[in-house]
Design a protein around this motif. Structure first.
Motif, mmCIF file in Angstrom:
data_model
loop_
_atom_site.group_PDB
_atom_site.id
_atom_site.type_symbol
_atom_site.label_atom_id
_atom_site.label_comp_id
_atom_site.label_asym_id
_atom_site.label_seq_id
_atom_site.Cartn_x
_atom_site.Cartn_y
_atom_site.Cartn_z
ATOM 1 N N PHE A 118 0.826 -1.200 0.000
ATOM 2 C CA PHE A 118 0.000 0.000 0.000
ATOM 3 C C PHE A 118 0.865 1.256 0.000
ATOM 4 O O PHE A 118 0.567 2.224 -0.721
ATOM 5 C CB PHE A 118 -0.926 0.002 1.214
ATOM 6 N N SER A 119 1.921 1.266 0.789
ATOM 7 C CA SER A 119 2.800 2.434 0.863
ATOM 8 C C SER A 119 3.431 2.733 -0.487
ATOM 9 O O SER A 119 3.562 3.907 -0.885
ATOM 10 C CB SER A 119 3.880 2.206 1.916
ATOM 11 N N LYS A 120 3.825 1.687 -1.207
ATOM 12 C CA LYS A 120 4.410 1.863 -2.535
ATOM 13 C C LYS A 120 3.385 2.453 -3.491
ATOM 14 O O LYS A 120 3.682 3.370 -4.257
ATOM 15 C CB LYS A 120 4.919 0.523 -3.052
ATOM 16 N N TRP A 121 2.157 1.934 -3.433
ATOM 17 C CA TRP A 121 1.095 2.466 -4.294
ATOM 18 C C TRP A 121 0.795 3.923 -3.930
ATOM 19 O O TRP A 121 0.617 4.771 -4.816
ATOM 20 C CB TRP A 121 -0.188 1.642 -4.143
ATOM 21 N N LEU A 122 0.755 4.227 -2.632
ATOM 22 C CA LEU A 122 0.440 5.576 -2.180
ATOM 23 C C LEU A 122 1.416 6.582 -2.776
ATOM 24 O O LEU A 122 1.018 7.652 -3.261
ATOM 25 C CB LEU A 122 0.485 5.623 -0.653
ATOM 26 N N GLU A 123 2.687 6.242 -2.761
ATOM 27 C CA GLU A 123 3.698 7.138 -3.302
ATOM 28 C C GLU A 123 3.535 7.308 -4.805
ATOM 29 O O GLU A 123 3.621 8.420 -5.336
ATOM 30 C CB GLU A 123 5.091 6.601 -2.974
ATOM 31 N N HIS A 124 3.266 6.195 -5.491
ATOM 32 C CA HIS A 124 3.106 6.239 -6.950
ATOM 33 C C HIS A 124 1.877 7.058 -7.346
ATOM 34 O O HIS A 124 1.959 7.955 -8.192
ATOM 35 C CB HIS A 124 2.997 4.820 -7.500
ATOM 36 N N ALA A 125 0.728 6.761 -6.724
ATOM 37 C CA ALA A 125 -0.516 7.434 -7.101
ATOM 38 C C ALA A 125 -0.485 8.916 -6.746
ATOM 39 O O ALA A 125 -1.099 9.743 -7.436
ATOM 40 C CB ALA A 125 -1.699 6.748 -6.429
ATOM 41 N N SER A 126 0.243 9.280 -5.687
ATOM 42 C CA SER A 126 0.295 10.682 -5.273
ATOM 43 C C SER A 126 0.990 11.563 -6.306
ATOM 44 O O SER A 126 0.843 12.788 -6.281
ATOM 45 C CB SER A 126 1.008 10.807 -3.924
ATOM 46 N N GLN A 127 1.752 10.946 -7.191
ATOM 47 C CA GLN A 127 2.417 11.692 -8.252
ATOM 48 C C GLN A 127 1.506 11.907 -9.460
ATOM 49 O O GLN A 127 1.857 12.641 -10.381
ATOM 50 C CB GLN A 127 3.685 10.958 -8.673
ATOM 51 N N GLN A 128 0.322 11.255 -9.425
ATOM 52 C CA GLN A 128 -0.594 11.332 -10.565
ATOM 53 C C GLN A 128 -1.917 12.014 -10.245
ATOM 54 O O GLN A 128 -2.608 12.482 -11.141
ATOM 55 C CB GLN A 128 -0.872 9.914 -11.085
ATOM 56 N N THR A 129 -2.279 12.055 -8.959
ATOM 57 C CA THR A 129 -3.533 12.687 -8.567
ATOM 58 C C THR A 129 -3.370 13.281 -7.176
ATOM 59 O O THR A 129 -2.333 13.097 -6.532
ATOM 60 C CB THR A 129 -4.694 11.669 -8.578
ATOM 61 N N GLN A 130 -4.397 14.006 -6.721
ATOM 62 C CA GLN A 130 -4.370 14.588 -5.379
ATOM 63 C C GLN A 130 -5.288 13.789 -4.462
ATOM 64 O O GLN A 130 -6.362 13.351 -4.863
ATOM 65 C CB GLN A 130 -4.812 16.051 -5.410
ATOM 66 N N PHE A 131 -4.861 13.634 -3.216
ATOM 67 C CA PHE A 131 -5.636 12.874 -2.255
ATOM 68 C C PHE A 131 -6.475 13.790 -1.378
ATOM 69 O O PHE A 131 -6.096 14.909 -1.064
ATOM 70 C CB PHE A 131 -4.713 12.051 -1.350
ATOM 71 N N ILE A 132 -7.618 13.244 -0.955
ATOM 72 C CA ILE A 132 -8.482 13.880 0.046
ATOM 73 C C ILE A 132 -8.644 12.855 1.167
ATOM 74 O O ILE A 132 -9.229 11.816 0.963
ATOM 75 C CB ILE A 132 -9.874 14.220 -0.513
ATOM 76 N N ASN A 133 -8.104 13.136 2.320
ATOM 77 C CA ASN A 133 -7.254 14.226 2.771
ATOM 78 C C ASN A 133 -5.880 14.158 2.091
ATOM 79 O O ASN A 133 -5.603 13.204 1.369
ATOM 80 C CB ASN A 133 -7.118 14.196 4.287
ATOM 81 N N SER A 134 -5.033 15.135 2.349
ATOM 82 C CA SER A 134 -3.791 15.247 1.615
ATOM 83 C C SER A 134 -2.828 14.104 1.941
ATOM 84 O O SER A 134 -2.918 13.459 2.988
ATOM 85 C CB SER A 134 -3.107 16.578 1.930
ATOM 86 N N LYS A 135 -1.883 13.895 1.042
ATOM 87 C CA LYS A 135 -0.844 12.885 1.264
ATOM 88 C C LYS A 135 -0.093 13.164 2.556
ATOM 89 O O LYS A 135 0.233 12.226 3.315
ATOM 90 C CB LYS A 135 0.126 12.882 0.079
ATOM 91 N N GLU A 136 0.196 14.419 2.852
ATOM 92 C CA GLU A 136 0.930 14.771 4.063
ATOM 93 C C GLU A 136 0.149 14.371 5.315
ATOM 94 O O GLU A 136 0.711 13.824 6.271
ATOM 95 C CB GLU A 136 1.224 16.273 4.090
ATOM 96 N N LEU A 137 -1.162 14.614 5.308
ATOM 97 C CA LEU A 137 -1.985 14.225 6.441
ATOM 98 C C LEU A 137 -2.077 12.710 6.574
ATOM 99 O O LEU A 137 -2.080 12.167 7.688
ATOM 100 C CB LEU A 137 -3.390 14.820 6.301
ATOM 101 N N ILE A 138 -2.170 12.016 5.439
ATOM 102 C CA ILE A 138 -2.263 10.558 5.474
ATOM 103 C C ILE A 138 -1.001 9.969 6.084
ATOM 104 O O ILE A 138 -1.059 9.092 6.960
ATOM 105 C CB ILE A 138 -2.511 10.008 4.064
ATOM 106 N N HIS A 139 0.156 10.437 5.630
ATOM 107 C CA HIS A 139 1.421 9.928 6.176
ATOM 108 C C HIS A 139 1.501 10.177 7.686
ATOM 109 O O HIS A 139 2.005 9.334 8.441
ATOM 110 C CB HIS A 139 2.607 10.601 5.482
#
Length: 308
Positions: free
Chosen positions: A77-98
């Motif tokens: 999941f962590s690997k996917w999270l990093e990959h997908a974050s370069q292609q779209t924006q997350f709600i809540n943000s990637k910074e908050l998720i981490h």
């Protein structure tokens, strides 16, 4: 097809052939969110986070909802999270998720003045024994309860969560040794009021309270999750409880678009934070469907309107 928002789930809930009451609730919650955003004029999809065929650059935003296999597949999941974050924006943000995905965040909130349970964090590969950890917690953190809760820092659905009495420490040494070799753990003072009075979950969107539930463990258990027989009841919190929840979300690194604040009365009689869930919390829209509409409006006004 281009989407404004993709609602994220896990593969078990995309097209389930067997629909248990639990799965029916998952599908209902996701449907309420999807329909609410569609009613706001947004183009919405629903995908498993690990869908190998989906191009994440085709959605402007991805909304985490029922990705409830992430803690069993955390490296993937962590690997996917990093990959997908370069292609779209997350709600809540990637910074908050981490920040929120690992319960070390409780230390940050404690430093900001939020009351949390007495907690000893034990880092991965520590050589300490469970007996030594309990002794340290009693000496340095003032643990006064005769029982303790042991659980991973990255977890969900009460995975590897153990209630341990002071006369049961030796019996849990082997599982403690196995777990600490793989991941960081938390040792907490057992909270008696969670069993006797339950745990309150309050939902807030952009810091505004919307609705709440009271979670009560079944007789003889300490876990309030309905996975373990707990029950969920509609609840109207006091102004004091709402103010506590608002203090919690404003203490996060960023104000989350949506959040669930779980609180309880601690052993000293004070309101305390069990968890701040801003990654993929259950939000009980099925008890207040109108709240899904409020989230949809928040997403449209705070995210999509700012991009146009």
């Amino acid at each position: 097809m281009q989407f404004d928002v993709v609602v994220l789930t896990d593969h078990r809930y995309v097209s389930p052939t067997k629909k248990t009451p639990y799965i029916e609730n998952v599908l209902l919650e996701d449907r309420l969110v999807v329909e609410a955003m569609q009613n706001e004029g947004l183009t919405v999809g629903r995908k498993a986070w690990d869908d190998p065929d989906f191009d994440w650059s085709t959605t402007r935003f991805a909304l985490f909802r029922t990705t409830w296999d992430y803690f069993d597949r955390f490296a993937e999941f962590s690997k996917w999270l990093e990959h997908a974050s370069q292609q779209t924006q997350f709600i809540n943000s990637k910074e908050l998720i981490h920040w929120n995905i690992d319960k070390h965040y409780l230390q940050d909130l404690s430093k900001a003045g939020v009351t949390i349970p007495k907690t000893l964090f034990i880092e991965k590969d520590s050589s300490i024994t469970l007996s030594e950890a309990v002794a340290k917690a009693q000496l340095e953190y003032g643990f006064a309860s005769g029982s303790f809760i042991l659980k991973p820092c990255v977890s969900g659905a009460a995975r590897h969560t153990y209630k341990i009495g002071k006369d049961e420490i030796g019996k849990h040494e082997s599982i403690f040794k196995e777990l600490i070799a793989e991941e960081a753990l938390m040792l907490q003072e057992f909270q008696h009021h969670i069993v006797s009075e339950g745990e309150i979950s309050m939902m807030l969107f952009n810091g505004t309270f919307t609705h709440a539930v009271l979670k009560i463990a079944k007789a003889g258990d300490f876990r309030v999750q309905d996975d373990f027989g707990g029950t969920v009841h509609e609840y109207q919190p006091t102004e004091e409880q709402i103010a506590f929840a608002q203090t919690v979300v404003h203490a996060a690194p960023q104000l989350p678009m949506y959040a669930r604040v779980d609180i309880f009365k601690d052993n000293d009689g004070n309101w305390a934070l069990a968890e701040l869930e801003i990654f993929e919390p259950e939000l009980w829209f099925r008890l207040k469907p109108g709240a899904a509409g409020l989230l949809a409006k928040t997403i449209k006004n705070s995210c999509l309107m700012q991009q146009t």
